[in-house]
Design a protein around this motif. Structure first.
Motif, short mmCIF file in Angstrom:
data_model
loop_
_atom_site.label_atom_id
_atom_site.label_comp_id
_atom_site.label_asym_id
_atom_site.label_seq_id
_atom_site.Cartn_x
_atom_site.Cartn_y
_atom_site.Cartn_z
N GLN A 137 8.64 4.74 42.04
CA GLN A 137 7.59 4.63 42.93
C GLN A 137 7.67 3.42 44.09
OE1 GLN A 137 3.44 4.46 40.86
NE2 GLN A 137 4.54 5.00 39.24
N ALA A 138 7.30 3.58 45.28
CA ALA A 138 7.30 2.60 46.11
C ALA A 138 6.76 1.48 45.57
CB ALA A 138 6.78 3.06 47.51
N GLY A 139 7.40 0.09 45.62
CA GLY A 139 6.91 -1.08 44.87
C GLY A 139 7.08 -0.97 43.50
N GLY A 140 7.81 -0.21 42.94
CA GLY A 140 7.88 -0.08 41.45
C GLY A 140 9.33 -0.80 41.25
N ALA A 141 9.63 0.00 39.81
CA ALA A 141 10.78 -1.06 39.23
C ALA A 141 11.68 -0.12 38.64
CB ALA A 141 10.34 -2.05 38.36
N ILE A 142 13.06 -0.30 38.69
CA ILE A 142 13.63 0.24 37.51
C ILE A 142 14.62 -0.83 36.79
CG2 ILE A 142 14.26 1.92 39.39
CD1 ILE A 142 17.32 1.04 39.46
N ALA A 143 15.10 -0.56 35.50
CA ALA A 143 15.89 -1.29 34.83
C ALA A 143 17.23 -0.61 34.31
CB ALA A 143 15.17 -1.73 33.49
N VAL A 144 18.35 -1.51 34.49
CA VAL A 144 19.60 -0.80 34.31
C VAL A 144 20.18 -2.05 32.94
CG1 VAL A 144 21.97 -0.36 34.89
CG2 VAL A 144 19.89 0.22 36.55
N ARG A 145 20.53 -1.16 32.01
CA ARG A 145 21.02 -1.94 30.62
C ARG A 145 22.42 -1.46 30.26
NH1 ARG A 145 17.52 -4.91 32.28
NH2 ARG A 145 15.67 -5.43 31.11
N ALA A 146 23.31 -2.50 29.96
CA ALA A 146 24.56 -2.20 29.43
C ALA A 146 24.74 -3.10 28.15
CB ALA A 146 25.64 -2.03 30.52
N ALA A 147 25.25 -2.59 27.00
CA ALA A 147 25.43 -3.42 26.10
C ALA A 147 26.65 -2.53 25.24
CB ALA A 147 24.20 -3.57 25.21
N ALA A 148 27.41 -3.67 24.47
CA ALA A 148 28.64 -3.28 23.51
C ALA A 148 27.67 -2.90 22.34
CB ALA A 148 29.45 -4.13 23.39
N ALA A 149 28.16 -1.51 21.67
CA ALA A 149 27.58 -1.41 20.49
C ALA A 149 28.66 -0.92 19.60
CB ALA A 149 26.54 -0.21 20.61
N GLU A 150 28.11 -1.04 18.18
CA GLU A 150 29.56 -0.60 17.31
C GLU A 150 30.13 0.76 17.69
OE1 GLU A 150 30.18 -0.15 12.44
OE2 GLU A 150 28.09 -0.52 13.30
N GLY A 151 31.28 0.84 17.98
CA GLY A 151 31.98 1.91 18.25
C GLY A 151 32.09 2.29 19.83
N GLY A 152 31.43 1.43 20.64
CA GLY A 152 31.36 1.72 22.06
C GLY A 152 30.45 0.99 22.89
N LEU A 153 29.83 1.95 23.79
CA LEU A 153 28.73 1.23 24.79
C LEU A 153 27.76 2.32 24.85
CD1 LEU A 153 28.73 -0.73 27.47
CD2 LEU A 153 29.57 1.06 28.81
#
Length: 236
Positions: A137-153
Protein backbone atom coordinates in the motif's frame (compact mmCIF):
# COMPACT_ATOMS: atom_id res chain seq x y z
CA UNK A 1 13.09 -23.27 -23.33
CA UNK A 2 11.40 -20.50 -25.26
CA UNK A 3 9.23 -19.64 -22.26
CA UNK A 4 12.23 -19.47 -19.95
CA UNK A 5 13.96 -17.16 -22.41
CA UNK A 6 10.88 -14.89 -22.53
CA UNK A 7 10.89 -14.71 -18.74
CA UNK A 8 14.59 -13.85 -18.63
CA UNK A 9 14.05 -11.15 -21.25
CA UNK A 10 11.14 -9.72 -19.27
CA UNK A 11 13.24 -9.75 -16.10
CA UNK A 12 15.96 -7.77 -17.88
CA UNK A 13 13.36 -5.30 -19.11
CA UNK A 14 12.11 -4.68 -15.58
CA UNK A 15 15.64 -4.10 -14.33
CA UNK A 16 16.36 -1.75 -17.24
CA UNK A 17 13.26 0.31 -16.41
CA UNK A 18 14.37 0.57 -12.78
CA UNK A 19 17.88 1.66 -13.77
CA UNK A 20 16.48 4.23 -16.22
CA UNK A 21 14.46 5.83 -13.40
CA UNK A 22 17.49 5.98 -11.11
CA UNK A 23 19.71 7.53 -13.79
CA UNK A 24 17.14 10.06 -15.04
CA UNK A 25 16.69 11.61 -11.60
CA UNK A 26 20.31 12.79 -11.13
CA UNK A 27 20.58 13.63 -14.84
CA UNK A 28 17.75 16.15 -14.57
CA UNK A 29 19.52 17.94 -11.73
CA UNK A 30 22.83 17.82 -13.56
CA UNK A 31 21.37 19.47 -16.67
CA UNK A 32 19.93 22.20 -14.44
CA UNK A 33 23.34 22.66 -12.83
CA UNK A 34 25.01 23.06 -16.23
CA UNK A 35 22.39 25.61 -17.26
CA UNK A 36 22.89 27.56 -14.00
CA UNK A 37 26.67 27.56 -14.36
CA UNK A 38 26.41 28.91 -17.90
CA UNK A 39 23.94 31.65 -17.04
CA UNK A 40 25.79 32.77 -13.90
CA UNK A 41 29.36 31.99 -14.90
CA UNK A 42 30.59 35.20 -13.24
CA UNK A 43 28.99 34.22 -9.93
CA UNK A 44 31.58 32.02 -8.22
CA UNK A 45 29.16 30.83 -5.55
CA UNK A 46 26.55 29.75 -8.12
CA UNK A 47 29.19 27.95 -10.19
CA UNK A 48 30.57 26.21 -7.09
CA UNK A 49 27.07 25.03 -6.07
CA UNK A 50 26.48 23.78 -9.62
CA UNK A 51 29.74 21.82 -9.55
CA UNK A 52 28.77 20.28 -6.21
CA UNK A 53 25.43 19.21 -7.66
CA UNK A 54 27.16 17.73 -10.72
CA UNK A 55 29.51 15.77 -8.48
CA UNK A 56 26.62 14.39 -6.42
CA UNK A 57 24.75 13.43 -9.58
CA UNK A 58 27.77 11.64 -11.03
CA UNK A 59 28.28 9.78 -7.75
CA UNK A 60 24.65 8.64 -7.78
CA UNK A 61 24.97 7.36 -11.35
CA UNK A 62 28.25 5.64 -10.47
CA UNK A 63 26.50 3.78 -7.62
CA UNK A 64 23.74 2.62 -9.99
CA UNK A 65 26.32 1.38 -12.51
CA UNK A 66 28.40 -0.43 -9.88
CA UNK A 67 25.32 -2.09 -8.39
CA UNK A 68 24.04 -3.18 -11.78
CA UNK A 69 27.40 -4.64 -12.74
CA UNK A 70 27.60 -6.52 -9.45
CA UNK A 71 24.11 -7.93 -9.97
CA UNK A 72 24.64 -8.95 -13.60
CA UNK A 73 28.31 -9.68 -13.90
CA UNK A 74 29.04 -12.73 -16.07
CA UNK A 75 28.11 -15.76 -13.94
CA UNK A 76 30.97 -17.94 -12.77
CA UNK A 77 30.26 -21.56 -12.04
CA UNK A 78 30.40 -22.12 -8.31
CA UNK A 79 30.34 -18.40 -7.40
CA UNK A 80 28.95 -18.38 -3.87
CA UNK A 81 26.36 -15.98 -2.49
CA UNK A 82 27.76 -13.44 -0.01
CA UNK A 83 26.35 -10.71 2.21
CA UNK A 84 27.73 -8.07 -0.17
CA UNK A 85 25.35 -9.40 -2.84
CA UNK A 86 22.40 -8.57 -0.58
CA UNK A 87 23.90 -5.16 0.21
CA UNK A 88 24.02 -4.45 -3.54
CA UNK A 89 20.39 -5.49 -3.91
CA UNK A 90 19.31 -3.25 -1.05
CA UNK A 91 20.95 -0.25 -2.72
CA UNK A 92 19.04 -1.02 -5.91
CA UNK A 93 15.65 -1.64 -4.27
CA UNK A 94 15.72 1.22 -1.74
CA UNK A 95 15.11 4.05 -4.24
CA UNK A 96 12.34 2.01 -5.93
CA UNK A 97 10.58 1.69 -2.56
CA UNK A 98 11.16 5.37 -1.70
CA UNK A 99 9.67 6.47 -5.00
CA UNK A 100 6.46 4.57 -4.16
CA UNK A 101 6.47 5.82 -0.54
CA UNK A 102 7.03 2.30 0.78
CA UNK A 103 9.17 1.70 3.86
CA UNK A 104 11.86 -0.95 3.32
CA UNK A 105 13.04 -3.16 6.18
CA UNK A 106 16.05 -5.16 4.97
CA UNK A 107 18.19 -7.68 6.84
CA UNK A 108 20.71 -10.24 5.63
CA UNK A 109 22.19 -12.51 8.30
CA UNK A 110 25.09 -14.21 6.59
CA UNK A 111 28.61 -14.83 7.84
CA UNK A 112 31.03 -15.47 5.03
CA UNK A 113 29.49 -17.12 1.97
CA UNK A 114 27.10 -19.93 1.12
CA UNK A 115 27.54 -22.47 -1.70
CA UNK A 116 24.65 -21.19 -3.82
CA UNK A 117 24.84 -19.63 -7.28
CA UNK A 118 24.89 -15.91 -6.47
CA UNK A 119 23.51 -14.74 -9.84
CA UNK A 120 20.44 -16.98 -9.48
CA UNK A 121 19.80 -16.02 -5.84
CA UNK A 122 20.03 -12.33 -6.77
CA UNK A 123 17.39 -12.87 -9.47
CA UNK A 124 15.05 -14.40 -6.91
CA UNK A 125 15.48 -11.61 -4.36
CA UNK A 126 15.29 -8.83 -6.96
CA UNK A 127 12.01 -10.05 -8.42
CA UNK A 128 10.34 -10.85 -5.10
CA UNK A 129 11.35 -7.46 -3.67
CA UNK A 130 10.10 -5.49 -6.70
CA UNK A 131 6.83 -7.44 -6.68
CA UNK A 132 6.44 -6.70 -2.96
CA UNK A 133 7.05 -2.96 -3.49
CA UNK A 134 4.43 -2.92 -6.24
CA UNK A 135 1.95 -4.84 -4.09
CA UNK A 136 2.41 -2.76 -0.92
CA UNK A 137 0.00 0.00 0.00
CA UNK A 138 1.08 3.60 -0.52
CA UNK A 139 2.75 4.58 2.72
CA UNK A 140 3.06 0.92 3.57
CA UNK A 141 6.03 -1.33 4.16
CA UNK A 142 7.85 -4.41 2.96
CA UNK A 143 10.41 -6.58 4.71
CA UNK A 144 13.17 -8.61 3.08
CA UNK A 145 15.06 -11.18 5.13
CA UNK A 146 17.88 -13.53 4.19
CA UNK A 147 19.40 -15.94 6.66
CA UNK A 148 21.68 -18.95 6.54
CA UNK A 149 19.91 -22.08 7.70
CA UNK A 150 21.05 -25.64 8.16
CA UNK A 151 21.71 -26.94 4.69
CA UNK A 152 21.22 -23.65 2.81
CA UNK A 153 19.51 -20.27 2.74
CA UNK A 154 16.05 -19.00 3.68
CA UNK A 155 14.62 -15.89 2.02
CA UNK A 156 11.50 -14.16 3.33
CA UNK A 157 9.69 -11.26 1.68
CA UNK A 158 6.65 -9.65 3.32
CA UNK A 159 4.36 -6.90 2.01
CA UNK A 160 1.24 -5.26 3.43
CA UNK A 161 -0.69 -5.34 0.16
CA UNK A 162 -4.14 -6.86 -0.37
CA UNK A 163 -2.75 -10.39 -0.48
CA UNK A 164 -1.60 -12.86 -3.09
CA UNK A 165 -4.18 -14.64 -5.20
CA UNK A 166 -4.73 -18.20 -3.86
CA UNK A 167 -4.28 -19.66 -7.33
CA UNK A 168 -0.94 -17.92 -7.77
CA UNK A 169 0.14 -19.00 -4.27
CA UNK A 170 -0.59 -22.61 -5.17
CA UNK A 171 1.36 -22.39 -8.39
CA UNK A 172 4.34 -20.93 -6.56
CA UNK A 173 4.25 -23.75 -4.03
CA UNK A 174 4.11 -26.32 -6.84
CA UNK A 175 6.82 -24.50 -8.82
CA UNK A 176 4.37 -24.60 -11.69
CA UNK A 177 6.08 -22.48 -14.36
CA UNK A 178 3.52 -23.28 -17.05
CA UNK A 179 0.69 -21.79 -15.01
CA UNK A 180 2.39 -18.59 -13.80
CA UNK A 181 0.85 -15.61 -15.57
CA UNK A 182 3.39 -13.93 -17.86
CA UNK A 183 1.51 -10.64 -18.08
CA UNK A 184 3.00 -7.57 -16.41
CA UNK A 185 1.76 -8.65 -13.00
CA UNK A 186 3.24 -12.14 -13.07
CA UNK A 187 6.50 -11.93 -14.99
CA UNK A 188 8.63 -11.60 -11.88
CA UNK A 189 6.98 -14.60 -10.25
CA UNK A 190 7.66 -16.69 -13.33
CA UNK A 191 11.34 -15.78 -13.09
CA UNK A 192 11.31 -16.71 -9.39
CA UNK A 193 9.77 -20.12 -10.08
CA UNK A 194 12.32 -20.82 -12.79
CA UNK A 195 15.24 -19.73 -10.58
CA UNK A 196 14.08 -21.58 -7.44
CA UNK A 197 13.46 -24.73 -9.46
CA UNK A 198 16.95 -24.53 -10.99
CA UNK A 199 18.47 -24.52 -7.48
CA UNK A 200 16.34 -27.41 -6.23
CA UNK A 201 14.50 -25.13 -3.78
CA UNK A 202 10.90 -24.71 -2.72
CA UNK A 203 8.49 -21.84 -2.07
CA UNK A 204 5.80 -21.39 0.54
CA UNK A 205 3.30 -18.55 0.83
CA UNK A 206 1.34 -17.22 3.78
CA UNK A 207 -1.54 -14.80 3.59
CA UNK A 208 -3.03 -12.78 6.44
CA UNK A 209 -6.35 -10.95 6.32
CA UNK A 210 -6.15 -8.83 9.46
CA UNK A 211 -4.04 -6.88 8.85
CA UNK A 212 -3.65 -7.84 5.20
CA UNK A 213 -0.21 -9.10 4.23
CA UNK A 214 1.56 -11.63 2.08
CA UNK A 215 4.67 -13.56 3.08
CA UNK A 216 6.70 -15.53 0.55
CA UNK A 217 9.38 -17.84 1.94
CA UNK A 218 11.99 -19.45 -0.31
CA UNK A 219 14.07 -22.37 0.93
CA UNK A 220 17.26 -22.95 -1.05
CA UNK A 221 19.51 -25.93 -0.33
CA UNK A 222 23.24 -25.43 -0.48
CA UNK A 223 24.94 -26.72 -3.60
CA UNK A 224 25.13 -30.49 -3.46
CA UNK A 225 22.50 -30.76 -0.70
CA UNK A 226 19.16 -30.74 -2.56
CA UNK A 227 18.07 -33.65 -0.39
CA UNK A 228 17.84 -31.22 2.54
CA UNK A 229 14.92 -29.40 0.92
CA UNK A 230 13.21 -32.72 0.23
CA UNK A 231 13.51 -33.60 3.92
CA UNK A 232 12.12 -30.18 4.92
CA UNK A 233 9.17 -30.63 2.59
CA UNK A 234 8.39 -34.07 4.01
CA UNK A 235 8.57 -32.72 7.57
CA UNK A 236 6.33 -29.71 6.86
Amino acid sequence: TAQAERLRTADLGRLAATIAHEVRNPLAGMFNAVDTARRYRDNREAVAQSLDLLERGLSAIERVVETTLSLHRPPTEGQDIRKVDFDDLERLIAPVAARRDVRLDWRADLDGSLPLESSVVRQIVLNLAINAVNAAQAGGAIAVRAAAAEGGLVLEVVDDGPGIDPGTAGRLSRLDLDRIDTSDGGIGLGVVVLAVSSLGGRIETRRSEDPPSTTIVVHLPARGDTAATDREGEAA
